[in-house]
Scaffold this active site. Structure first.
Site, PDB file in Angstrom:
ATOM      1  N   LYS A  11       0.770  -1.283  -0.721  1.00  0.00           N
ATOM      2  CA  LYS A  11       0.016   0.204  -0.352  1.00  0.00           C
ATOM      3  C   LYS A  11       0.804   1.384   0.190  1.00  0.00           C
ATOM      4  O   LYS A  11       2.416   1.326   0.233  1.00  0.00           O
ATOM      5  CB  LYS A  11      -0.718   0.015   1.201  1.00  0.00           C
ATOM      6  CG  LYS A  11      -1.716  -1.326   1.131  1.00  0.00           C
ATOM      7  CD  LYS A  11      -2.869  -1.444   1.666  1.00  0.00           C
ATOM      8  CE  LYS A  11      -4.389  -2.415   2.353  1.00  0.00           C
ATOM      9  NZ  LYS A  11      -5.085  -2.286   3.410  1.00  0.00           N
ATOM     10  N   TYR A  51     -12.264  -2.150  -3.596  1.00  0.00           N
ATOM     11  CA  TYR A  51     -13.114  -2.500  -1.864  1.00  0.00           C
ATOM     12  C   TYR A  51     -13.959  -1.901  -2.050  1.00  0.00           C
ATOM     13  O   TYR A  51     -14.990  -1.415  -1.101  1.00  0.00           O
ATOM     14  CB  TYR A  51     -12.748  -1.316  -1.242  1.00  0.00           C
ATOM     15  CG  TYR A  51     -11.357  -1.130  -1.001  1.00  0.00           C
ATOM     16  CD1 TYR A  51     -10.939  -2.276  -0.006  1.00  0.00           C
ATOM     17  CD2 TYR A  51      -9.837  -0.509  -1.320  1.00  0.00           C
ATOM     18  CE1 TYR A  51      -9.778  -2.553  -0.051  1.00  0.00           C
ATOM     19  CE2 TYR A  51      -8.357  -0.741  -0.617  1.00  0.00           C
ATOM     20  CZ  TYR A  51      -8.563  -2.168  -0.516  1.00  0.00           C
ATOM     21  OH  TYR A  51      -7.466  -2.294   0.516  1.00  0.00           O
ATOM     22  N   ASN A 114      -2.211   0.503   6.583  1.00  0.00           N
ATOM     23  CA  ASN A 114      -1.059  -1.090   7.245  1.00  0.00           C
ATOM     24  C   ASN A 114      -0.417  -1.430   5.927  1.00  0.00           C
ATOM     25  O   ASN A 114      -0.709  -3.173   6.641  1.00  0.00           O
ATOM     26  CB  ASN A 114      -2.485  -1.991   8.069  1.00  0.00           C
ATOM     27  CG  ASN A 114      -3.733  -2.098   6.977  1.00  0.00           C
ATOM     28  OD1 ASN A 114      -3.470  -1.927   6.075  1.00  0.00           O
ATOM     29  ND2 ASN A 114      -4.678  -2.845   7.724  1.00  0.00           N
ATOM     30  N   HIS A 117      -2.390  -5.060   2.042  1.00  0.00           N
ATOM     31  CA  HIS A 117      -3.861  -5.977   1.641  1.00  0.00           C
ATOM     32  C   HIS A 117      -3.721  -7.490   0.882  1.00  0.00           C
ATOM     33  O   HIS A 117      -2.180  -7.336   0.381  1.00  0.00           O
ATOM     34  CB  HIS A 117      -4.541  -5.311  -0.037  1.00  0.00           C
ATOM     35  CG  HIS A 117      -6.072  -6.062  -0.474  1.00  0.00           C
ATOM     36  ND1 HIS A 117      -6.781  -6.091  -0.131  1.00  0.00           N
ATOM     37  CD2 HIS A 117      -5.834  -7.692  -1.225  1.00  0.00           C
ATOM     38  CE1 HIS A 117      -7.752  -7.285   0.002  1.00  0.00           C
ATOM     39  NE2 HIS A 117      -7.140  -7.466  -1.316  1.00  0.00           N
ATOM     40  N   GLU A 128      -9.440 -10.729  -7.720  1.00  0.00           N
ATOM     41  CA  GLU A 128      -8.492  -9.868  -6.836  1.00  0.00           C
ATOM     42  C   GLU A 128      -7.585  -9.928  -8.130  1.00  0.00           C
ATOM     43  O   GLU A 128      -7.254  -8.790  -8.620  1.00  0.00           O
ATOM     44  CB  GLU A 128      -8.608  -8.907  -6.040  1.00  0.00           C
ATOM     45  CG  GLU A 128      -9.626  -9.554  -4.606  1.00  0.00           C
ATOM     46  CD  GLU A 128      -8.993  -8.829  -3.115  1.00  0.00           C
ATOM     47  OE1 GLU A 128     -10.199  -9.118  -2.698  1.00  0.00           O
ATOM     48  OE2 GLU A 128      -7.948  -9.664  -3.022  1.00  0.00           O
TER      49      GLU A 128
END
Ligand code: ADP
Ligand code: MG
Length: 140
Positions: A11, A51, A114, A117, A128
């Protein structure tokens, strides 16, 4: 256990701090093989669709803003029970709850930023992966 694939994202909080290599080393040390990888800057449209499952959650708009705030590295990982192997090395969503030795314990800034993913099921992994990669980009 069979060799399977999962989808991963490094990320923007992690690319900003130049942590791609350190995170990749932790993935590889966990037994995962990076069989596809590219650095992209997600559009708001892409992040919103990716998302979509969270669109009723209060953090949805913030999450899209975060995920489009800088480059990300999207990846296909292959290994024994790849979804679980990756979730185990990622650690809990909230770094305050993440176990020692996990990526999120080592690097996550907070519950949103965080660092990584990972798909949560084989079914979602397939969806995905297909969202970001064509078959010829994946070299096992
Ligand atoms: P995970 O990434 O561990 O599968 P979720 O699928 O529940 O976690 O959430 C997707 C992402 O949304 C998280 O990785 C995180 O970036 C963000 N997120 C989750 N919960 C929160 C929250 N309470 N506040 C802000 N962002 C959140
Ligand atoms: Mg999730």
């Amino acid at each position: 256990m069979a060799v399977t694939r999962t989808f991963s994202i490094i990320k923007p909080d992690a690319t900003r701090r130049n942590l791609t290599g350190k995170i990749n080393a932790m993935l590889e040390d966990a037994g995962l093989r990076i069989v596809a990888q590219k650095r992209i800057h997600m559009t708001a449209d892409q992040a919103g669709k990716f998302y979509e499952v969270h669109k009723e959650r209060p953090f949805y708009q913030d999450l899209i803003t975060f995920m489009t705030s800088g480059p990300v590295v999207v990846q296909v990982l292959e290994g024994e029970d790849a979804v679980k192997t990756n979730r185990d090395v990622m650690g809990a969503t909230n770094p305050a709850d993440a176990a020692e030795g996990t990526i999120r314990k080592a690097f996550a800034e907070n519950i949103e930023a965080n660092s990584v993913h990972g798909s949560d099921s084989d079914e979602n992994a397939a969806i995905e992966i297909a969202f970001f990669f064509s078959g010829t980009e994946i070299v096992g």
